[in-house]
Design an enzyme around this catalytic site. Structure first.
Site, PDB file in Angstrom:
ATOM      1  N   SER A 140       0.895  -1.289  -0.125  1.00  0.00           N
ATOM      2  CA  SER A 140      -0.057   0.049   0.008  1.00  0.00           C
ATOM      3  C   SER A 140       0.882   1.178   0.104  1.00  0.00           C
ATOM      4  O   SER A 140       1.912   1.047   0.654  1.00  0.00           O
ATOM      5  CB  SER A 140      -0.888  -0.106   1.274  1.00  0.00           C
ATOM      6  OG  SER A 140      -1.592   1.185   1.376  1.00  0.00           O
ATOM      7  N   TYR A 153      -1.761   0.094  10.163  1.00  0.00           N
ATOM      8  CA  TYR A 153      -1.818  -0.358   8.663  1.00  0.00           C
ATOM      9  C   TYR A 153      -0.651  -0.065   8.069  1.00  0.00           C
ATOM     10  O   TYR A 153       0.108  -0.677   7.428  1.00  0.00           O
ATOM     11  CB  TYR A 153      -3.111   0.453   8.016  1.00  0.00           C
ATOM     12  CG  TYR A 153      -3.263  -0.047   6.514  1.00  0.00           C
ATOM     13  CD1 TYR A 153      -4.087  -1.359   6.343  1.00  0.00           C
ATOM     14  CD2 TYR A 153      -3.100   0.650   5.523  1.00  0.00           C
ATOM     15  CE1 TYR A 153      -4.394  -1.834   5.267  1.00  0.00           C
ATOM     16  CE2 TYR A 153      -3.468   0.217   4.227  1.00  0.00           C
ATOM     17  CZ  TYR A 153      -3.978  -1.004   3.989  1.00  0.00           C
ATOM     18  OH  TYR A 153      -4.148  -1.412   2.794  1.00  0.00           O
TER      19      TYR A 153
END
Length: 242
Positions: A140, A153
């Site tokens: 990501s 995250y």
């Protein structure tokens, strides 16, 4: 029969990857954990794209469940192996760290990072024995840049990028490549709740990406044409972060 396993394959980027791999002749093993209806819809789309599909339900963050499911799959396919693994399953539990709970931290690390170890370990040895394999990890923008509200995250995806680099060096001599794809803002349910109009102003292409634009890169990295690319993290973010 060429087999590809896509974790979290029932929706979003996972669904697009499953369909794209099907168009390249793969039998796609669609992993899901709860939404059987969405998984079945993806399987139907895979068949419509000219491929074949299997559903395989297990929680990627549960080591015992992963081992049991993949052992059962091997028992049913004694003469086959999974030659492409796409570690795509992931969740978000966004919160500023000062307010973040231990559960929000551990759930994200378990699903986004621990799962890489649990699933990859189960499929890696046959790849090494066959001297061909492709592992593509869904990282990501958050793992490259870090994003506020996503300490958990970002930690998980940053760890996944580092693990990609390390594993690539361990298995390269055996014809197995390991790469990561780092999407930016892609139109899936993972970006639900974000202010698209405000965020796209910072994206040079002035739009969110489509899942298919990520899937096309995954399919390339899974192909024999990408045999000299390993240990890389490739961004798909419209120029937002370079």
């Amino acid at each position: 029969m060429k087999n590809a396993l896509v974790t979290g394959g029932s929706r979003g980027i996972g669904r697009a990857v499953s369909i794209a791999l099907a168009s390249e002749g793969y039998n796609v093993i669609i992993n899901y954990v709860s939404n059987e209806k969405a998984a079945q819809e993806t399987a139907e789309a895979v068949v419509a794209a000219g491929g074949t599909a299997e559903l395989l339900r297990f929680d990627v963050g549960d080591a015992a469940a992963v081992a049991e499911a993949l052992s059962a799959w091997r028992g049913k396919h004694p003469d086959e192996y999974i030659e492409v693994l796409v570690n795509n399953a992931g969740i978000r539990r966004d919160n500023l760290m000062v307010w973040q709970s231990p559960d929000e931290w551990s759930a994200v690390l378990k699903t986004n990072l621990d799962s890489f170890f649990f699933v990859t370990k189960e499929v890696l040895q046959p790849m090494l024995l066959k001297k061909f394999g492709r592992i593509v990890n869904m990282a990501s923008l958050s793992g490259l840049k870090g994003l506020p509200g996503q300490v958990n995250y970002s930690a998980a995806k940053g760890g996944l990028i580092a693990a990609t680099k390390a594993l690539a060096q361990e298995v390269a001599r055996k014809g197995v490549t390991v790469n990561a794809v780092a999407p930016g803002f892609i139109k899936t349910d993972m970006v639900d709740g974000l202010d698209e109009a405000a965020l796209k102003k910072d994206i040079p292409m002035n739009r969110f990406g489509a899942p298919e634009e990520v899937a096309s890169l995954v399919v390339f990295l899974a192909s024999r044409a990408a045999s000299y690319i390993t240990g890389e993290t490739i961004s798909v973010n419209g120029g937002l972060y370079t």
